[in-house]
Design a protein around this motif. Structure first.
Motif, PDB file in Angstrom:
ATOM      1  N   ALA A   1       0.835  -1.203   0.000  1.00 27.72           N
ATOM      2  CA  ALA A   1       0.000   0.000   0.000  1.00 27.72           C
ATOM      3  C   ALA A   1       0.869   1.253   0.000  1.00 27.72           C
TER       4      ALA A   1
ATOM      5  N   MET B   1      -0.720   4.746  -0.647  1.00 31.83           N
ATOM      6  CA  MET B   1      -2.000   4.563   0.032  1.00 31.83           C
ATOM      7  C   MET B   1      -1.717   4.012   1.421  1.00 31.83           C
ATOM      8  N   ASN B   2      -2.733   4.056   2.267  1.00 31.70           N
ATOM      9  CA  ASN B   2      -2.639   3.309   3.510  1.00 31.70           C
ATOM     10  C   ASN B   2      -3.447   2.019   3.344  1.00 31.70           C
TER      11      ASN B   2
ATOM     12  N   ARG C   1      -6.218   0.940   4.600  1.00 29.73           N
ATOM     13  CA  ARG C   1      -7.661   1.113   4.424  1.00 29.73           C
ATOM     14  C   ARG C   1      -7.998   1.610   3.019  1.00 29.73           C
ATOM     15  N   GLN C   2      -7.204   2.538   2.500  1.00 26.79           N
ATOM     16  CA  GLN C   2      -7.443   3.032   1.140  1.00 26.79           C
ATOM     17  C   GLN C   2      -7.240   1.921   0.110  1.00 26.79           C
ATOM     18  N   LEU C   3      -6.212   1.096   0.332  1.00 26.89           N
ATOM     19  CA  LEU C   3      -5.965  -0.020  -0.582  1.00 26.89           C
ATOM     20  C   LEU C   3      -7.135  -0.990  -0.574  1.00 26.89           C
ATOM     21  N   LYS C   4      -7.635  -1.333   0.604  1.00 27.93           N
ATOM     22  CA  LYS C   4      -8.771  -2.255   0.702  1.00 27.93           C
ATOM     23  C   LYS C   4     -10.004  -1.676   0.026  1.00 27.93           C
ATOM     24  N   ARG C   5     -10.250  -0.391   0.215  1.00 29.88           N
ATOM     25  CA  ARG C   5     -11.406   0.245  -0.435  1.00 29.88           C
ATOM     26  C   ARG C   5     -11.275   0.227  -1.947  1.00 29.88           C
ATOM     27  N   LYS C   6     -10.074   0.509  -2.433  1.00 31.41           N
ATOM     28  CA  LYS C   6      -9.849   0.523  -3.889  1.00 31.41           C
ATOM     29  C   LYS C   6     -10.021  -0.874  -4.471  1.00 31.41           C
TER      30      LYS C   6
ATOM     31  N   GLN D   1     -13.642  -1.672  -4.534  1.00 31.83           N
ATOM     32  CA  GLN D   1     -14.283  -0.918  -5.613  1.00 31.83           C
ATOM     33  C   GLN D   1     -14.051  -1.605  -6.959  1.00 31.83           C
TER      34      GLN D   1
END
Length: 188
Positions: free
Chosen positions: A103, A108-109, A111-116, A119
């Motif tokens: 990440a 990214m952090n 959480r952002q990686l998981k969200r992406k 998505q």
């Protein structure tokens, strides 16, 4: 005959992407010796003395699913999204690298990686649900005309024939509305 539709979810896509990455890791390498006879001459005295080891190979169905999953990923619009999903799957199934460091490489952090990733998986699932699968939840009705061979030549209603736009004969009056009869009397 009953056909039941099961929609793709982002979790299904995530599992298929991870399975594809794991299948790719199990595939044999492409390194082939130049001459097998030369190798045999060199190692024939040591043949059978070394410890044997078992290398797991993927199933044929898993290889087919891997190629299908690659088609789904390659349908993503952005090259960066494709690379992110491929890299995430490789890190997830490969030992040694952590998702947090992957990440950070992608700015990214966690959480952002998981969200992406979620998505992208949602986008693939929606695309599959929209394009590839028929949404049938009930059984096929044998009475309805579901065949493409229907050659109906007659029309069941006279209103559809030659531009007619009503069901009553010309000059007829409705019999079920008495107040309308009085309004429709011809003027004297």
């Amino acid at each position: 005959m009953e056909i039941i539709y099961q929609a793709w979810t982002h979790k299904d896509i995530e599992a298929r992407v991870l399975e594809a990455a794991q299948t790719l890791m199990l595939m044999p390498g492409v390194k082939m010796p130049a001459s097998i006879q030369a190798i045999w001459r060199e190692y024939k005295d040591d043949y059978g003395k070394a410890k044997t080891h078992y290398r797991r190979r993927p199933e044929a169905a898993a290889i087919d699913r891997m190629y299908e999953t690659w088609e789904w990923i390659n349908a993503l619009e952005s090259e960066a999204d494709r690379k992110l999903l491929y890299g995430w799957a490789r890190v997830k199934v490969h030992k040694g690298m952590k998702l947090s460091s992957y990440a950070l490489e992608n700015m990214m952090n966690d959480r952002q990686l998981k969200r992406k990733i979620d998505q992208l998986n949602h986008w693939i699932a929606n695309n599959l649900n929209r394009l590839y699968f028929v949404r049938l939840t009930d059984g096929v009705d044998p009475v309805s005309e579901t065949e493409h061979k229907s050659h109906q030549q007659t029309v069941s209603s006279k209103s559809c024939v030659r531009g007619a736009n009503h069901f009553m004969a010309q000059g007829a009056k409705p019999k079920n509305i008495p107040s309308l009869h009085e309004k429709m009397k011809p003027a004297a």
